[in-house]
Scaffold this motif. Structure first.
Motif, mmCIF file in Angstrom:
data_model
loop_
_atom_site.group_PDB
_atom_site.id
_atom_site.type_symbol
_atom_site.label_atom_id
_atom_site.label_comp_id
_atom_site.label_asym_id
_atom_site.label_seq_id
_atom_site.Cartn_x
_atom_site.Cartn_y
_atom_site.Cartn_z
ATOM 1 N N LEU A 509 -6.328 -0.217 33.400
ATOM 2 C CA LEU A 509 -5.439 -1.138 33.296
ATOM 3 C C LEU A 509 -4.225 -0.905 33.660
ATOM 4 O O LEU A 509 -3.128 -1.602 34.177
ATOM 5 N N VAL A 510 -3.725 0.457 32.953
ATOM 6 C CA VAL A 510 -2.357 0.947 33.070
ATOM 7 C C VAL A 510 -2.109 1.960 33.980
ATOM 8 O O VAL A 510 -0.785 2.553 33.962
ATOM 9 N N GLU A 511 -3.015 2.771 34.542
ATOM 10 C CA GLU A 511 -2.853 4.034 35.506
ATOM 11 C C GLU A 511 -3.485 3.840 36.851
ATOM 12 O O GLU A 511 -4.758 3.216 36.920
ATOM 13 N N SER A 512 -2.818 4.295 37.753
ATOM 14 C CA SER A 512 -3.453 4.121 39.098
ATOM 15 C C SER A 512 -2.710 5.206 40.036
ATOM 16 O O SER A 512 -1.962 5.992 39.399
ATOM 17 N N ARG A 513 -3.035 5.312 41.246
ATOM 18 C CA ARG A 513 -2.399 6.447 42.034
ATOM 19 C C ARG A 513 -0.949 6.121 42.442
ATOM 20 O O ARG A 513 -0.340 6.816 43.032
ATOM 21 N N GLU A 526 5.914 -5.072 28.330
ATOM 22 C CA GLU A 526 6.825 -6.117 28.801
ATOM 23 C C GLU A 526 6.149 -7.400 29.173
ATOM 24 O O GLU A 526 6.649 -8.568 29.033
ATOM 25 N N LYS A 527 5.060 -7.246 30.080
ATOM 26 C CA LYS A 527 3.977 -8.544 30.409
ATOM 27 C C LYS A 527 3.677 -9.280 29.006
ATOM 28 O O LYS A 527 3.749 -10.386 29.057
ATOM 29 N N LEU A 528 3.263 -8.579 27.728
ATOM 30 C CA LEU A 528 2.963 -9.447 26.663
ATOM 31 C C LEU A 528 4.196 -10.021 26.140
ATOM 32 O O LEU A 528 4.048 -11.205 25.627
ATOM 33 N N ALA A 529 5.451 -9.344 26.117
ATOM 34 C CA ALA A 529 6.613 -9.862 25.659
ATOM 35 C C ALA A 529 6.894 -11.000 26.309
ATOM 36 O O ALA A 529 7.325 -12.187 25.700
ATOM 37 N N LEU A 543 -5.506 -17.151 23.611
ATOM 38 C CA LEU A 543 -6.328 -15.547 23.539
ATOM 39 C C LEU A 543 -6.775 -15.695 24.873
ATOM 40 O O LEU A 543 -6.306 -14.366 25.737
ATOM 41 N N GLU A 544 -7.442 -16.384 25.288
ATOM 42 C CA GLU A 544 -8.151 -16.463 26.846
ATOM 43 C C GLU A 544 -6.965 -16.357 27.978
ATOM 44 O O GLU A 544 -6.963 -15.470 28.955
ATOM 45 N N ALA A 545 -5.964 -17.190 27.752
ATOM 46 C CA ALA A 545 -4.678 -17.261 28.904
ATOM 47 C C ALA A 545 -4.277 -15.757 28.946
ATOM 48 O O ALA A 545 -3.643 -15.413 29.958
ATOM 49 N N VAL A 550 -2.640 -10.838 31.428
ATOM 50 C CA VAL A 550 -2.574 -9.406 31.619
ATOM 51 C C VAL A 550 -3.200 -8.882 32.819
ATOM 52 O O VAL A 550 -2.696 -7.756 33.499
ATOM 53 N N LEU A 551 -4.273 -9.281 33.133
ATOM 54 C CA LEU A 551 -4.839 -8.804 34.463
ATOM 55 C C LEU A 551 -3.993 -9.170 35.785
ATOM 56 O O LEU A 551 -4.205 -8.687 36.784
ATOM 57 N N ASP A 552 -3.428 -10.211 35.515
ATOM 58 C CA ASP A 552 -2.430 -10.543 36.803
ATOM 59 C C ASP A 552 -1.384 -9.652 37.106
ATOM 60 O O ASP A 552 -0.870 -9.521 38.205
#
Length: 696
Positions: A509-513, A526-529, A543-545, A550-552
């Protein structure tokens, strides 16, 4: 009757839409050549002049005796003599099947290149027609090979052949389709999978439907007049044609006997006789898996003998593609079932906490991986939250993940501290192999004390979203990954206020190339806040939303690894809904337990449960004080249900048994099993807990 869609491809540029590729060839009659002013000629005019024996004139026209009429791009300028050694450019897409509009007009004295004899007027050059067939087969097989699943391959076959090779096509496949080397049992049944034909708006002289009363306003074609299912009888005519594998003309004796069995009684009258239809079996790697029927209208140019080779190539490539699609579908099904079995089917309904989860594979072609999450109910209304990530995303990683998840569930049932659970997981990973590496985060939430205990093994830290909208990355010791061996794990205990949300996730979720892990964690915070600000400071986001939001945050280049996400909303249990006592292991303990339970129920307004609670509490406490050497604990919890927990220092779990008529005891758990909504017993490191629940 199943509706079968139809498809149609736009004809090649320069083709007359009123004529079909298979139109009859007619010898043109000599016509006087009118004098016209020089002007640019389109494809249609060029084709008309070619059929009439004219020689086009004017700027940009060709003066050669032979020229192509596929489109303006094939016309050669008069100023440049074509190089005989230069290869002819291959047209894009599927070339049209040689027919009336594809004939090359040869002047007087044109000869067959193979025999040296003169050709009759109106007959196409053989080499030209053979080249068209080769280009058509090449383009059609490429189109069929582009499909991945079954429907794409069948559609590719239909759209590659209609209207270029035939006016209509029917594709039958076995039902069910055999997979790999398995031998299907029962009779062979063919199902009409798809039909395709030239649409009615471009086919005024189409296949005439049989007269039926009150026809539907929709298009009535071959699909509405043929049988959807066909059983291939052993020793029948259709079985013999399918066993022969080679395509046959409909006019052959074998095909005439097989068509009624394939299409149904009466429908075979729609199939033109002679060489206007080809029945081609579809043979995969092991066996025949279906059949294809290519049709041309009676007034069109009939199929030639070489067209049987074309039909055989199309059938072979389609059958092999269908075989591979079925195998791919089975592998995808196995991968989905494996991943679904490895991950929890549904999250438990724990007391004082609400849960939501998401799982995304790294790619559609690799749907299994080593990421997992879990929520395990523990004694004392607690719940264990687990998230882990095995190195890699393959079948091997998924198998190791399943073993570690099962081990974690077993260790959680022993009610071990989080750091001890990780220690035993590390030992298990070393027993599985030297290169079995994984990260894991194990947390235990207690809704009564509103505290959470977390231990980490090389996993990204969790994020806690407070009720006011502040998102906090929890400071948890990172620890070494599972499988390293010889390391200690440390646990920390933190506050878990009511209304807060704990987010556990894997590094996908948080790491990529495109970003490092700490940049991704900051973006997640920042996205959660930002999401919490939308609902205000007094209301946490749904909770579901929240999981969807988060995945967006994932971008186009952020899907390098599997993603497991577990969100826990802490509701907790208010102190006023908890009653807790210590009872000395003596004979008066059951009576005292009944009095304490009666007072608590009266304070909560649950007097209607008094009789049942007193009876069950008395039985459970009596069984505990009989063997306990230390004080017995009694706790009542008021949530959506009434829960009673009795703990002692004896590790042996009680078992439900049927008491005989002469026995003086042994009926306590029988009463608990009959009166309680649920009940159970869990072994602890210091003894055990027996609990039961009653509906309020």
């Amino acid at each position: 009757m199943t509706e079968h869609p139809t498809s149609y491809e736009r004809p090649q540029p320069g083709a007359d839409p009123a004529q079909t590729r298979g139109a009859l060839l007619r010898t043109p009659q000599p016509q006087p050549q009118p004098q016209v002013q020089p002007r640019p000629l389109g494809a249609a005019a060029l084709s008309a002049q070619a059929r009439a024996g004219e020689t086009p004139s004017g700027p940009g026209t060709s003066t050669s005796k032979e020229h192509s009429v596929n489109g303006p791009e094939h016309a050669q300028p008069t100023s440049a003599e074509p190089d005989p050694h230069r290869p002819r450019p291959t047209p894009e897409g599927i070339p049209p099947q040689p027919g009336a509009e594809q004939e090359r007009v040869a002047g007087a004295g044109a000869q067959d290149r193979r025999t040296g004899r003169g050709l009759p007027p109106g007959r196409p050059m053989p080499m030209r027609r053979d080249g068209d067939r080769l280009r058509f087969v090449g383009a059609a097989t490429r189109r069929i090979a582009r499909g991945i699943d079954l429907d794409e391959i069948v559609m590719g076959l239909c759209r590659a052949t209609v209207p270029t090779f035939s006016d209509a096509i029917l594709v039958y496949l076995r039902d069910p389709l055999p997979v790999g080397d398995e031998r299907p049992t029962g009779p062979v049944v063919l199902r009409l999978r798809r039909t395709d034909r030239i649409p009615e708006e471009r086919d005024t002289e189409g296949f005439p439907p049989l007269p039926v009363p009150e026809p539907e306003p929709a298009d009535i074609g071959l699909a509405a007049l043929t049988a959807e299912l066909c059983e291939v009888r052993p020793g029948g005519a259709l079985n013999e044609v399918l066993r022969g594998v080679r395509p046959v003309f409909a006019g052959s004796p074998a095909a005439r006997a097989a068509l009624p069995e394939l299409l149904g009684e009466g429908a075979e009258s729609l199939v033109p006789g002679g060489q206007h239809a080809i029945l081609a079996p579809l043979r995969g790697r092991r066996r025949v898996i279906g059949a294809a029927l290519f049709l041309r209208r009676p007034e069109r140019l009939a199929f030639e003998t070489d067209d049987l080779l074309v039909a055989a190539q199309l059938a072979t490539h389609s059958a092999l593609g269908i075989d591979k699609a079925v195998l791919y579908g089975r592998e995808a099904y196995i991968a989905d079932e494996l991943q679904r079995t490895m991950l929890p089917e549904h999250l438990p309904s724990a007391t004082g906490v609400r849960l939501a989860s998401r799982y995304l594979p790294a790619a559609e072609t690799a749907r299994v991986g080593g990421d997992w999450y879990d929520a395990i109910p523990l004694p004392g209304s607690r719940v264990a939250l687990v998230v882990g990530d095995v190195m890699g995303h393959s079948m091997t990683s998924a198998a190791i993940m399943g073993q570690l998840r099962t081990t974690a569930q077993t260790l959680a049932g022993l009610d071990l501290p989080p750091q001890e659970v990780l220690h035993h997981l590390d030992e298990q990973a070393q027993r599985l192999g030297t290169d079995r590496m994984a990260t894991c985060l194990y947390a235990v939430y207690d809704p009564v004390s509103h505290r959470i205990t977390i231990a980490n093994a090389g996993h990204p830290p969790p994020v806690l979203l407070h009720l006011g909208g502040r998102a906090e990355v929890l400071r948890v010791p990172a620890g070494a990954p599972i499988g390293v061996g010889g390391v200690d794990f440390e646990a920390v205990e933190l506050d878990a206020p009511a209304g807060a949300t704990l987010l556990l996730y894997t590094d996908g979720l948080v790491e990529s190339r495109l970003r490092d892990v700490w940049t991704g964690i900051e973006q997640l915070r920042e996205k959660l806040a930002a999401t919490a600000q939308l609902t205000g400071p007094d209301h946490p986001p749904p909770l579901e939303a929240l999981c969807d939001e988060v995945l967006d945050m994932l971008g186009p280049g952020d899907r390098d690894d599997d993603i497991a996400l577990l969100a826990a909303r802490f509701d907790g249990i208010a102190p006023s809904d908890v009653a807790y006592w210590f009872l000395e292991p003596e004979d008066a303990a059951p009576g005292r337990a009944r009095r304490l339970a009666r007072r608590a129920l009266a304070r909560w307004g649950l007097e209607e449960l008094t009789d049942s609670v007193e009876l069950l509490v008395s039985e459970v406490v009596t069984n505990a004080v009989r063997y306990a050497s230390r004080p017995v604990t009694l706790r009542l919890l008021r949530t959506d249900v009434l829960r009673c927990e009795v703990g002692d220092d004896v590790p042996q779990l009680p078992r439900l048994r049927q008491a005989r008529a002469t026995d003086e005891g042994g009926r306590g758990l029988y009463l608990v099993n009959r009166l309680a909504r649920r009940w159970g017993a869990t072994r602890l490191s210091t003894g055990k807990v027996v609990w039961f629940e009653l509906n309020r």
